[in-house]
Design a protein around this motif. Sequence first.
Motif, short mmCIF file in Angstrom:
data_model
loop_
_atom_site.label_atom_id
_atom_site.label_comp_id
_atom_site.label_asym_id
_atom_site.label_seq_id
_atom_site.Cartn_x
_atom_site.Cartn_y
_atom_site.Cartn_z
N VAL A 119 0.82 -1.23 -0.17
CA VAL A 119 0.09 0.02 0.01
C VAL A 119 0.79 1.32 -0.27
CG1 VAL A 119 -1.67 1.35 1.30
CG2 VAL A 119 -1.85 -1.19 1.15
N ALA A 120 2.10 1.36 0.91
CA ALA A 120 2.81 2.10 0.78
C ALA A 120 3.45 2.62 -0.49
CB ALA A 120 3.80 2.26 1.89
N LEU A 121 3.70 1.54 -1.29
CA LEU A 121 4.40 1.82 -2.44
C LEU A 121 3.79 2.29 -3.45
CD1 LEU A 121 6.61 -1.44 -2.53
CD2 LEU A 121 7.67 0.75 -2.71
N LEU A 122 2.28 1.87 -3.55
CA LEU A 122 1.32 2.47 -4.41
C LEU A 122 0.77 3.97 -4.10
CD1 LEU A 122 -1.40 -0.49 -4.32
CD2 LEU A 122 0.31 0.18 -6.29
N ARG A 123 1.11 4.25 -2.89
CA ARG A 123 0.71 5.43 -2.51
C ARG A 123 1.86 6.23 -2.67
NH1 ARG A 123 -2.91 7.20 1.49
NH2 ARG A 123 -2.88 5.25 2.50
N GLN A 124 3.27 5.93 -2.73
CA GLN A 124 4.18 6.65 -3.26
C GLN A 124 4.31 7.01 -4.70
OE1 GLN A 124 7.77 4.54 -1.70
NE2 GLN A 124 6.82 4.38 0.37
N HIS A 125 3.70 6.04 -5.40
CA HIS A 125 3.58 6.31 -6.92
C HIS A 125 2.37 7.22 -7.27
CE1 HIS A 125 6.63 3.10 -7.06
NE2 HIS A 125 6.62 3.35 -8.31
N GLY A 126 1.62 7.67 -6.21
CA GLY A 126 0.53 8.73 -6.61
C GLY A 126 -0.84 7.91 -6.85
N VAL A 127 -0.84 6.51 -6.58
CA VAL A 127 -2.01 5.80 -7.07
C VAL A 127 -3.14 6.40 -5.97
CG1 VAL A 127 -3.26 3.41 -6.97
CG2 VAL A 127 -0.77 3.61 -7.95
N VAL A 128 -4.35 6.40 -6.64
CA VAL A 128 -5.37 6.95 -5.86
C VAL A 128 -6.42 5.64 -5.27
CG1 VAL A 128 -7.60 8.17 -5.85
CG2 VAL A 128 -5.45 9.10 -6.98
N PHE A 129 -6.41 5.53 -3.84
CA PHE A 129 -7.24 4.72 -3.28
C PHE A 129 -8.78 4.98 -3.16
CE2 PHE A 129 -2.95 3.86 -0.57
CZ PHE A 129 -2.59 3.45 -1.92
N ILE A 130 -9.65 4.49 -3.97
CA ILE A 130 -11.02 4.85 -4.10
C ILE A 130 -11.75 4.02 -2.85
CG2 ILE A 130 -10.89 5.73 -6.38
CD1 ILE A 130 -12.78 3.03 -6.86
N GLY A 131 -11.31 2.82 -2.42
CA GLY A 131 -12.09 2.19 -1.82
C GLY A 131 -11.42 0.72 -1.25
N GLN A 132 -12.16 0.28 -0.25
CA GLN A 132 -11.90 -1.40 0.23
C GLN A 132 -12.71 -2.31 -0.40
OE1 GLN A 132 -11.97 -1.27 4.55
NE2 GLN A 132 -9.98 -1.78 4.78
N THR A 133 -12.22 -3.51 -0.46
CA THR A 133 -13.07 -4.64 -1.27
C THR A 133 -13.21 -5.87 -0.35
OG1 THR A 133 -11.06 -5.41 -2.43
CG2 THR A 133 -12.30 -3.92 -3.59
N THR A 134 -14.20 -6.48 -0.40
CA THR A 134 -14.79 -7.50 0.40
C THR A 134 -13.95 -8.85 0.27
OG1 THR A 134 -16.15 -8.21 -1.30
CG2 THR A 134 -17.00 -6.87 0.59
N THR A 135 -13.87 -9.63 1.42
CA THR A 135 -13.16 -10.89 1.48
C THR A 135 -13.91 -11.59 2.57
OG1 THR A 135 -10.86 -11.84 2.26
CG2 THR A 135 -11.70 -9.98 3.61
N PRO A 136 -13.68 -13.03 2.51
CA PRO A 136 -14.35 -13.84 3.28
C PRO A 136 -13.40 -13.84 4.77
CG PRO A 136 -13.03 -15.04 1.89
CD PRO A 136 -13.15 -14.03 1.29
N GLU A 137 -13.88 -14.27 5.66
CA GLU A 137 -13.31 -13.81 7.07
C GLU A 137 -11.74 -14.42 6.92
OE1 GLU A 137 -14.92 -13.62 11.74
OE2 GLU A 137 -15.60 -15.34 10.42
N PHE A 138 -10.91 -13.48 7.17
CA PHE A 138 -9.38 -13.81 7.45
C PHE A 138 -9.25 -14.53 5.98
CE2 PHE A 138 -10.90 -14.41 11.99
CZ PHE A 138 -10.36 -13.11 12.09
N GLY A 139 -9.85 -14.20 4.84
CA GLY A 139 -9.42 -14.84 3.35
C GLY A 139 -9.37 -16.15 3.48
N TRP A 140 -9.86 -16.81 4.29
CA TRP A 140 -10.04 -18.34 4.48
C TRP A 140 -10.20 -19.28 3.34
CZ3 TRP A 140 -12.79 -22.66 5.00
CH2 TRP A 140 -14.52 -22.50 5.14
N LYS A 141 -11.04 -18.74 2.46
CA LYS A 141 -11.79 -19.72 1.39
C LYS A 141 -11.92 -19.05 0.21
CE LYS A 141 -16.39 -18.49 2.87
NZ LYS A 141 -17.79 -19.01 3.64
N ALA A 142 -12.04 -19.73 -0.87
CA ALA A 142 -12.05 -19.40 -2.45
C ALA A 142 -13.43 -18.86 -2.90
CB ALA A 142 -11.41 -20.45 -3.21
#
Length: 466
Positions: A119-142
């Motif tokens: 995230v820090a590297l993308l920010r340093q390149h000027g990338v604009v963060f529009i939002g946060q995306t969904t995941t299952p709990e703790f990313g445990w399943k596909a």
Amino acid sequence: MDTSFPPGFAPDELCRLDAAALQAAYRAGGLSPVEVTKACLARAEEINPRFNAFTRIDHEGALAAARAAEARWRAGAPLSDVDGVPATLKDIVWVKGWSVRYGSTTTDAAPYEEDAPAVALLRQHGVVFIGQTTTPEFGWKAVTDSPAFGITRNPHDPSKTSGGSSGGAAVAACVGAGVFHLGTDGGGSIRVPSAFCGITGLKPTFGQVPAYPASAFGTVAHIGPMTRNAADAMAMLKAMSGRDLRDWNQGAGRFPALGLAERALKGLRVGYWSQPAAGALDPQVRDIVAARIAQLADLGVEVTPFKLPGEDLLELFHDHWFAGAAARLASVPEARRGRIDPGFLEVAREGAAKDAVRLVQAQVRRASFGAAMDAALADYDFILSPGTAIPAFEAGVELPAGSGLKRWTEWAGFSFPINLTQQPAAVTPCGATEAGLPVALQIIGARGDDSKVLSLAAALEPLFAA
């Protein structure tokens, strides 16, 4: 500000421009990052009630970042070629000033005080963060559904799953709510939703993108780009690659130069891995991918049948993944565990029952399998396979109805083995089922060959779109 670039382009289509087009437009002054960011924010708001791709849409923060990028482009001093490109971040990586819940009601809602390295590297390149995306709990399943944020649905058919665990990112990419989308992949979590939603997704060589804090799931977990095409995936990968001293697992090796190159198909030597390491192959997926493999052979690609060199790979992956789930569960206070996804509790408890000897043996077996796959990629330019063994199925469940399977890993048999080997693997759309659900081809390369993998994906895009 003149909004005539490109000629006749409607404002509600601005979010469909890729990174190269945005760079050209920003440089020429024909578009502003503010206009593009507003279009992507509007698209995110429009699609979220139907598909549930976002846990947060950050109008204020995104527009502030876009205005700063606009000023830099006007001054002729952008931070990078991707300055002002809109992006999303999965609800599993730290973002300064944002609450990161990991799809769980058991986590702390307080905003984080630092960015994860990617995230820090993308920010340093000027990338604009529009939002946060969904995941299952703790990313445990596909697949993507969670106690905290509900079910994420497939944009090609909302009754179907988006895949997971980076399901929200895949949906956002597919519908044009941003250009870059950060995903994570511990067993297919970038590649499965990318395949199900018809986009490009890359699980990079392990360590190409730094990670902090270390994943509870260990060194099977990768961070990578999810985009609408291979060129955007490369642009995003370049922006978030590099060494970060907080990531001890990354090692101190040198990073190969990244960039797309012309890829001639004739003369390539590829192994075709046609049977998943677990579960069955859907006949429609089999036939669509086999036809694409035959198409490549007709163009001069030397195709040889390939069989994975390892044995009992599902069990081997479970030793790593379930133990990781147990480690993650250990961080949750006992009083909150009743709110956790029951499936996650099951695999975590199974992982906790594995003894130390078994886990060390799993590391030794993994090393043997990884070495055999390294040797295979010394003989082949690439290994190709279906992106997934099955197309997207019903949303809100871990397993296809009537499948008789016990866990998601049993239908993700083209994904999880390559997390064990840490090799780069990309999926690219290659067709659709009779019901219009996307089918993908997976491209696997030798460790460090991320550019080669994405260059082949770029070469196949026009071929498979025809």
